[in-house]
Motif scaffolding. Sequence first.
Motif: not given
Lengths: 777, 160
Positions: A497, A662-663, A666-667, A669-670, A673
Amino acid sequence: MSAPTKGSGSNWVGRSIRRLEDPALVIGQGRFTADLPAANWVRFARSAMASGAIKSISAPDGAMVITAADLKDVKPIRPMLHKFEYRPIGYPVLADGVVRFAGECFAAAVAPTEEEAEDIVDRIEIAIDERKPLIDSRDAIASGAPKLHPESPDNVIVQGLVKTEGFDAVWNGAHKIVEITARSRRQNATPMEPRGGHAAYEMSTGRVTLTCATQMPHLTRTAIADVLGFPESDLRVVAPDVGGGFGQKMSLAPEYVLLVWLARKHRSSFAWTEDRRENLIASFHSRDQHVSLKAAFDQNGKLLALNADILSNIGAYSCYPTTCGVEPLMAMAEMPGPYDVRQYQCRSRGVVTNTCPMAPYRGVSRPVITFTLERLMDKAAAAFGIDPIDIRRRNLIDKFPYTSAMGLVFDEASYKETLELAVEHIDVPAFRKRQQEARAKGKYLGLGFATFSERGGYGSPAFAARGMAITPGWENVELTIDPSGYVELRIGSSPHGQGLRTTLAQIIADEIGIEPSRIKVIHGDTDRTPYGWGTFASRSLVICGGATLIAAQNMRAKLIKMASHMLEAEGGDIVLEDGMAKVAGTDRSVPIAEMAREAYHQTHRFKGAIEPGMTEKGSYDPPGTFSNACHVAIVEVDVKTGKVTVERFVAAEDAGRLINPMIADGQVHGGIAQGIGNALLEEIVYDESGNILTSTLADYLPPTAHEIPVIELHHLETHTSATNTKAKGLGEGGAIGSPAAVINAVNDALAPFGVQIDEMPATPQRIRAALRAKERA
Amino acid sequence: MSEKTSVTLNINGRNFSIQVEPRRTLADAIREDCGQTGTHIGCEHGVCGACTVIVNGEPVRSCLMFAAQADGKKIRTVEGLARGDELHPMQRAFMEHHGLQCGFCTPGFLMLAVGVLEREPDIGDDELLDVLSSNLCRCTGYQNIIKAVRAAAAEMRGSK
Ligand code: FES
Ligand code: FES
């Protein structure tokens, strides 16, 4: 967002290009382990008792049921450390005579369908001479506590002790001592795809292919071959698409060993798909720690010394390959965090209990370290009557390279700069004003900071220092241009992922001038990739990316050599771009595809100047690097219900050079969270008899879109010289800083009540209990 | 074990006549009896939403429905979202806005979002957030899923 960083060539690195992984996944053509059909399905019978001796197991007539009695030749899984008073204990594939946690497998049922196997499990009966279980690590080290394993007389199975020279003198001469006792409850990584495996025997070769949801296929192969005692070459391990891992899928599941054993013995295919309940009760857990931390300061609020006592509940068994030392020893090594402190004392212990085994989970121990340390800094700020930002300013590391009291070398980073960057975006005075106004209306807002470092890209010396029998530091890759001009990179890393296919392709594209969409990255198959260590610990882009860069540079050198021969030009005049080798300033060029063809089919033309074929290798084992960040949360606490709402979340991050922003986002952000979930919601709860009360996703609560605010990310890019790509790891950072920021914010909100929460998750129940206790007092 | 019953599932316009036990969930039937493995199973107890498909125009959790209950109904799964090589705007938006990482939750989110937007194209941002909070994703932190769905919603409105 910063501009592309490479000055020449086609500049793929630094761009937010779309992921090469996505097209298959969005049309439902991802291939996950559970998608494979099997001849036989396996379901596991799991103990409902947490502790006791097995008296008997009886299976329904005619059913195929495996127990430990059938596995006399199968060794237990026994991960090794050669230091820290480590006591190796075995994790039996099926419980052998004793059960040590509720959820432990004691039998496996096999049938043509999953439902039938489940029906058999329902009819397997076990008699257990039950013993009172140990659930809390403090009970397990109390004198007179029952012993879980004969090898560990005091239930402590790993222990580290450090003390710097001169500690006592500094401690005794300090101006002020601030202390905290913190507790992190047990949590579960909860990947959306539970674990699962499919082992198929191949008649013609006698080999077994195990397809499974693993983060490290090669080591899974080694481990299973060791435990079952056969040559590794008889096993192929494939990690197909893997639906998230977060550390949980790097430890060897005993269930996989049994699947391979069945496939070899019965020469057929056997599959098991973990259900969510199994995942919550019997996969690997994490974070269950008690930490007591004391800090000595001088009169200016400068940190002089830290003294930590860490107790990790490691569950019933040690996990393979990292061992149960992973949490306590990481905590010991990294407790001083991003702060400049010369004196350090620590005792860190891993304790066995009758609970599910613990293993790495995103951030490993550092979410707890950071939570404890950052709570302590806030307390210290209060003790000195200064701002929480100021206490951090006074103590963050700002000279590089920096060697910590534990001997870790921090590369160039931006601890203070990220703090200031975050502060700029928050507008603290405006917030303080709003906070005052809100309080007057009975609304309780809070602001919380966390600064931290994230160690990533550990090379093998880092693991060797820990005394690990297995030191997973390096990566090897093989880069091939095939005769049709397409590029294939085979890697030992095994993403699930992280978008690694895309970022590695970007690195290669810049070196050899072939666009990323023509580059395929092959991973997760021990038959097709060089031995490597998979993906964990923010390592893949750093280490595998480093190896990829080296292979691509080698390939570039070869292409330039060939092109200078074919185009009759100096190597220095050759430019590789748009799939061509060009002579700069002329219109002479040759397609790389044509060069590849000649390398295979026309080698005689190069008069022995190049090796036939087009494969280059790369190998990398870096010293390790530290990325850093400052996380800031603004929360509102409803004091009537205890509910916490995260209103704003700002993160200023520095992960070195960003290959694909961008990737990277995303890392982060995840991770954030997950950290917010860890701070407020997620808790594995055991009852007194050792049963888990949170065995569904209605009880164990990962956050939904509702609980996560818009995450405001700001990047700095300190290009490190510790890695050849100048990139640092960033997979875990989001999860490391966010719990501390959120809980500091909760405490700031609760300040008018004189209430402190030093426990995570800070659930509504805990917040209300603390408020009630204060009201009563 | 109980008797099997005959069920016809119409998945993405194609009929699958299958024999299933009454206890067979729609999710299992779609995946195992009809071979459409794009629909994923993350919890089998109705919380994660990975198994979301569209049944007669409504997004439903296929792990909470029995295959027999879907007999004769029109089922849409992620495999039926694109028209040939042309992706659905929602699929494109997920790629464009990095709305997926491991991709395991993605089919469920795609079907949830498409199902809702087809019924309620003008749904407001807050309601959309409510709807999306019914599915779990462990990788993305939802940031980019929300962006992607909003972008696709705008595009779907525009193309009506
Ligand atoms: S699998 Fe159906 S909701 Fe989770
Ligand atoms: S992308 Fe991995 S669970 Fe959503």
